[in-house]
Design a protein around this motif. Structure first.
Motif, PDB file in Angstrom:
ATOM      1  N   LEU A   5       0.837  -1.205   0.000  1.00 52.32           N
ATOM      2  CA  LEU A   5       0.000   0.000   0.000  1.00 52.32           C
ATOM      3  C   LEU A   5       0.871   1.253   0.000  1.00 52.32           C
ATOM      4  O   LEU A   5       0.565   2.234  -0.684  1.00 52.32           O
ATOM      5  CB  LEU A   5      -0.953  -0.012   1.190  1.00 52.32           C
ATOM      6  N   GLU A   6       1.969   1.206   0.747  1.00 53.06           N
ATOM      7  CA  GLU A   6       2.903   2.337   0.751  1.00 53.06           C
ATOM      8  C   GLU A   6       3.510   2.523  -0.633  1.00 53.06           C
ATOM      9  O   GLU A   6       3.608   3.633  -1.153  1.00 53.06           O
ATOM     10  CB  GLU A   6       3.992   2.109   1.808  1.00 53.06           C
ATOM     11  N   VAL A  10       3.326   5.781  -3.228  1.00 55.56           N
ATOM     12  CA  VAL A  10       4.523   6.408  -3.811  1.00 55.56           C
ATOM     13  C   VAL A  10       4.398   6.499  -5.331  1.00 55.56           C
ATOM     14  O   VAL A  10       4.606   7.566  -5.914  1.00 55.56           O
ATOM     15  CB  VAL A  10       5.804   5.630  -3.420  1.00 55.56           C
ATOM     16  N   HIS A  11       4.040   5.395  -5.966  1.00 52.86           N
ATOM     17  CA  HIS A  11       3.984   5.390  -7.430  1.00 52.86           C
ATOM     18  C   HIS A  11       2.816   6.214  -7.961  1.00 52.86           C
ATOM     19  O   HIS A  11       2.956   6.912  -8.968  1.00 52.86           O
ATOM     20  CB  HIS A  11       3.959   3.952  -7.954  1.00 52.86           C
ATOM     21  N   ILE A  12       1.700   6.178  -7.283  1.00 55.42           N
ATOM     22  CA  ILE A  12       0.549   6.988  -7.705  1.00 55.42           C
ATOM     23  C   ILE A  12       0.865   8.470  -7.538  1.00 55.42           C
ATOM     24  O   ILE A  12       0.563   9.282  -8.419  1.00 55.42           O
ATOM     25  CB  ILE A  12      -0.722   6.567  -6.944  1.00 55.42           C
ATOM     26  N   LEU A  13       1.511   8.841  -6.437  1.00 52.68           N
ATOM     27  CA  LEU A  13       1.888  10.245  -6.239  1.00 52.68           C
ATOM     28  C   LEU A  13       2.933  10.692  -7.262  1.00 52.68           C
ATOM     29  O   LEU A  13       2.873  11.818  -7.757  1.00 52.68           O
ATOM     30  CB  LEU A  13       2.394  10.471  -4.815  1.00 52.68           C
ATOM     31  N   ASP A  14       3.886   9.816  -7.566  1.00 50.27           N
ATOM     32  CA  ASP A  14       4.874  10.148  -8.604  1.00 50.27           C
ATOM     33  C   ASP A  14       4.179  10.451  -9.925  1.00 50.27           C
ATOM     34  O   ASP A  14       4.503  11.431 -10.601  1.00 50.27           O
ATOM     35  CB  ASP A  14       5.860   8.989  -8.816  1.00 50.27           C
ATOM     36  N   LEU A  44      -2.890  -4.118  -6.543  1.00 43.88           N
ATOM     37  CA  LEU A  44      -3.427  -5.438  -6.864  1.00 43.88           C
ATOM     38  C   LEU A  44      -2.891  -6.483  -5.894  1.00 43.88           C
ATOM     39  O   LEU A  44      -3.644  -7.320  -5.381  1.00 43.88           O
ATOM     40  CB  LEU A  44      -3.082  -5.816  -8.310  1.00 43.88           C
ATOM     41  N   VAL A  45      -1.593  -6.434  -5.621  1.00 44.71           N
ATOM     42  CA  VAL A  45      -0.992  -7.355  -4.651  1.00 44.71           C
ATOM     43  C   VAL A  45      -1.646  -7.169  -3.283  1.00 44.71           C
ATOM     44  O   VAL A  45      -2.006  -8.144  -2.619  1.00 44.71           O
ATOM     45  CB  VAL A  45       0.536  -7.157  -4.551  1.00 44.71           C
ATOM     46  N   ALA A  46      -1.799  -5.927  -2.851  1.00 46.13           N
ATOM     47  CA  ALA A  46      -2.383  -5.661  -1.536  1.00 46.13           C
ATOM     48  C   ALA A  46      -3.793  -6.256  -1.435  1.00 46.13           C
ATOM     49  O   ALA A  46      -4.139  -6.872  -0.426  1.00 46.13           O
ATOM     50  CB  ALA A  46      -2.412  -4.159  -1.263  1.00 46.13           C
ATOM     51  N   VAL A  47      -4.592  -6.094  -2.480  1.00 42.81           N
ATOM     52  CA  VAL A  47      -5.958  -6.634  -2.463  1.00 42.81           C
ATOM     53  C   VAL A  47      -5.930  -8.158  -2.437  1.00 42.81           C
ATOM     54  O   VAL A  47      -6.621  -8.787  -1.622  1.00 42.81           O
ATOM     55  CB  VAL A  47      -6.765  -6.116  -3.675  1.00 42.81           C
ATOM     56  N   LEU A  48      -5.130  -8.765  -3.306  1.00 37.75           N
ATOM     57  CA  LEU A  48      -5.088 -10.230  -3.367  1.00 37.75           C
ATOM     58  C   LEU A  48      -4.539 -10.845  -2.087  1.00 37.75           C
ATOM     59  O   LEU A  48      -5.050 -11.865  -1.610  1.00 37.75           O
ATOM     60  CB  LEU A  48      -4.269 -10.692  -4.572  1.00 37.75           C
ATOM     61  N   TRP A  58       2.166 -15.184  -4.634  1.00 45.37           N
ATOM     62  CA  TRP A  58       3.183 -15.348  -5.685  1.00 45.37           C
ATOM     63  C   TRP A  58       3.408 -14.053  -6.453  1.00 45.37           C
ATOM     64  O   TRP A  58       4.543 -13.733  -6.826  1.00 45.37           O
ATOM     65  CB  TRP A  58       2.819 -16.493  -6.632  1.00 45.37           C
ATOM     66  N   LEU A  59       2.332 -13.290  -6.677  1.00 41.43           N
ATOM     67  CA  LEU A  59       2.493 -12.000  -7.344  1.00 41.43           C
ATOM     68  C   LEU A  59       3.325 -11.061  -6.478  1.00 41.43           C
ATOM     69  O   LEU A  59       4.174 -10.328  -6.995  1.00 41.43           O
ATOM     70  CB  LEU A  59       1.125 -11.379  -7.667  1.00 41.43           C
ATOM     71  N   ALA A  60       3.114 -11.100  -5.169  1.00 41.78           N
ATOM     72  CA  ALA A  60       3.910 -10.270  -4.255  1.00 41.78           C
ATOM     73  C   ALA A  60       5.392 -10.585  -4.398  1.00 41.78           C
ATOM     74  O   ALA A  60       6.229  -9.682  -4.481  1.00 41.78           O
ATOM     75  CB  ALA A  60       3.457 -10.485  -2.808  1.00 41.78           C
ATOM     76  N   GLY A  61       5.714 -11.881  -4.444  1.00 41.95           N
ATOM     77  CA  GLY A  61       7.113 -12.278  -4.605  1.00 41.95           C
ATOM     78  C   GLY A  61       7.691 -11.818  -5.931  1.00 41.95           C
ATOM     79  O   GLY A  61       8.798 -11.274  -5.982  1.00 41.95           O
TER      80      GLY A  61
END
Length: 122
Positions: A5-6, A10-14, A44-48, A58-61
């Motif tokens: 989420l952090e 960061v990426h959305i603000l960028d 997406l990772v945070a939701v899943l 696995w997506l997180a990794g």
């Protein structure tokens, strides 16, 4: 989830601040596209993961291994000139190691959670 989420923020603000040129400092187009894609992949990772889905684990990794590699690769020239930038790379590297270290235990937990019979089923 908190780390992803952090990263999302960061990426959305960028992107909100600099638009499609947010990562123009990186000469490789593939790196620019990857960092922009994290505005979608991180949430997406945070939701899943929040839904305790094995795919999320696995997506997180995959996201973290790629993210750590991309950050080290894209900063390699600056690291030679300014080794103090290692401090800037430390949090993402440590978080990446944390995610990878817990992949199998989280996958087992997610597998047990999704294998439980649903209430009222059967």
């Amino acid at each position: 989830m908190i780390g992803f989420l952090e990263g999302s923020c960061v990426h959305i603000l960028d992107l909100a601040r600099d638009g499609s040129h947010a990562y123009a400092a990186f000469p490789q187009a593939a790196l620019q596209v990857f960092f922009v894609s994290l505005a979608v992949l991180d949430p997406l990772v945070a939701v899943l993961v929040g839904l305790v889905r094995r795919e999320g684990v696995w997506l997180a990794g995959a996201v973290m291994v790629t993210d750590v590699f991309a950050n080290w690769w894209s900063n390699r020239h600056w690291l030679q000139d300014d080794p103090a930038r290692l401090l800037w790379l430390s949090p993402i590297t440590l978080f990446g190691l944390f995610v990878v270290a817990f992949l199998l235990p989280l996958h087992r937990t997610a597998a047990r959670t999704t294998a439980r019979p649903q209430a009222g089923a059967g």
